[in-house]
Structures are given as C-alpha cells and as structure tokens.
Design a protein around this motif. Structure first.
Motif, short mmCIF file in Angstrom:
data_model
loop_
_atom_site.label_atom_id
_atom_site.label_comp_id
_atom_site.label_asym_id
_atom_site.label_seq_id
_atom_site.Cartn_x
_atom_site.Cartn_y
_atom_site.Cartn_z
N SER A 133 0.92 -1.19 -0.11
CA SER A 133 0.13 -0.02 0.04
C SER A 133 0.72 1.25 -0.04
CB SER A 133 -0.97 -0.03 1.47
OG SER A 133 -0.16 -0.16 2.32
N ARG A 134 2.07 1.16 0.56
CA ARG A 134 2.99 2.28 0.19
C ARG A 134 4.42 1.56 0.07
NH1 ARG A 134 4.23 5.42 5.79
NH2 ARG A 134 4.88 3.85 6.92
N VAL A 135 5.44 2.55 -0.28
CA VAL A 135 6.65 2.01 -0.42
C VAL A 135 7.65 3.26 0.12
CG1 VAL A 135 6.45 0.61 -2.63
CG2 VAL A 135 6.87 2.87 -2.92
N MET A 136 8.71 2.78 0.63
CA MET A 136 9.86 3.63 1.07
C MET A 136 11.10 3.70 0.10
SD MET A 136 12.38 3.29 4.52
CE MET A 136 14.08 3.34 3.87
N LEU A 137 11.58 4.89 -0.27
CA LEU A 137 12.72 5.31 -1.14
C LEU A 137 13.70 6.09 -0.49
CD1 LEU A 137 10.02 5.25 -3.22
CD2 LEU A 137 12.12 5.25 -4.94
#
Length: 176
Positions: A133-137
């Motif tokens: 549902s969400r991603v980190m970069l």
C-alpha cells in the motif's frame, strides 16, 4: 519519450550488462544503486543471485525477496537502467532504514531523459500488484534529480538522516 520495458536478467544479456557496468565505472561511479550487487559480482553469479532473490525461501539471508529487472529501451533495445523491487523490507535492518522498497539506476549516458521517472512509475505499479500500500525510497540529499523524480511520483519526505557514510540522506514514502 521512448518506451521502456522491464526484462528479467538472463545469461543472454551478459554483453549488454557488462557494457552497462563498465560505463558506470568509467564515469568514476563504483556503486550501481538498485542493481542487487551487479557492481560487485561476476555476471553469471549475479544472474543466479537475482533469480534466487525472487522467492523468500531462496533469497540471500542478508537480503529480502525482490524482483530485479533490466530496463531496456524498446525502440533500439539499449539497456538504459536497472531496478530492484523489494517485496517486504521489514525483516532487513539496512533496507528498512536506508534502502527502501525500490532502488534504481540509469546509465550515465542516458540520464536527464526522463527514464528514471518512467522506471519509477512502472515500479510503483509492480509493487501495487504485489499488494503493497506504500513504499519507501531513499536518496542522498544532494541528489536533486532523484529527489525530483521521487516527488513527481508522489513521494513525501519522511525524514532526513545521515547515511552509513555520514552523508545526509532523505527518506521518502509513496502511497500506492
């Protein structure tokens, strides 16, 4: 803009991969971000490594399950980038603190052509299919091109902190 396609690395891509890697090194870049260690391994071993990393049961003990792709330009078949799409970073201290769900690089001669933006958009669609549902970069604070790319794709700055080398980095989250 030229259309890009994600391709699973195979032994038949060795020549293109070696040229890709050499271009980074010739430009004085010793790290190829998002390459799942292409910059540190022989090609055959790297292909096997990326193949094993596709499944949680066979992924390296120090890594996570991930899909690593070469990014080819459809029109002429040139290898323009590499991208590593991690399925779940919660079990990896480094990735959950710094590396994030998505790492990518565009070869030096193909930068500033919009490919990073196109690659990241494609990656976000892939991660959504995986059920995230969400991603980190993460990226260095002085990497303005990466920051703009992440922000154009909906990235929201979550924190700024020192990376392992002491340089300041930004951590972004993108809601899918």
């Amino acid at each position: 803009m030229d259309e890009l396609v994600f391709v699973v690395p195979e032994l038949c891509h060795k020549k293109a991969a070696e040229e890709f890697k050499r271009e980074f090194f010739d430009q004085g870049e010793s790290v190829i971000n998002g390459s799942a260690l292409l910059d540190q391994m022989d090609y055959e071993d790297w292909c096997e490594n990326t193949r094993r990393n596709r499944r949680p049961e066979t992924a390296r003990a120090d890594w996570v399950s991930a899909d690593t792709f070469f990014v080819f330009r459809k029109g002429d078949g040139k290898l323009v980038g590499v991208i590593d799409l991690r399925h779940d970073i919660s079990g990896n201290e480094f990735l959950s603190a710094y590396g994030g769900h998505i790492g990518y690089s565009v070869r030096p001669s193909e930068r500033r052509k919009g490919y990073a933006f196109q690659m990241l958009r494609m990656a976000l669609a892939h991660e959504k299919v995986l059920g995230l549902s969400r991603v980190m970069l993460g990226c260095y604070c002085d990497n303005l091109a990466s920051k703009r790319t992440i922000e154009r794709c909906g990235g929201r700055l979550a924190e700024t902190k020192p990376y392992l080398d002491g340089k300041p980095m930004d951590v972004y989250w993108i809601e899918l």
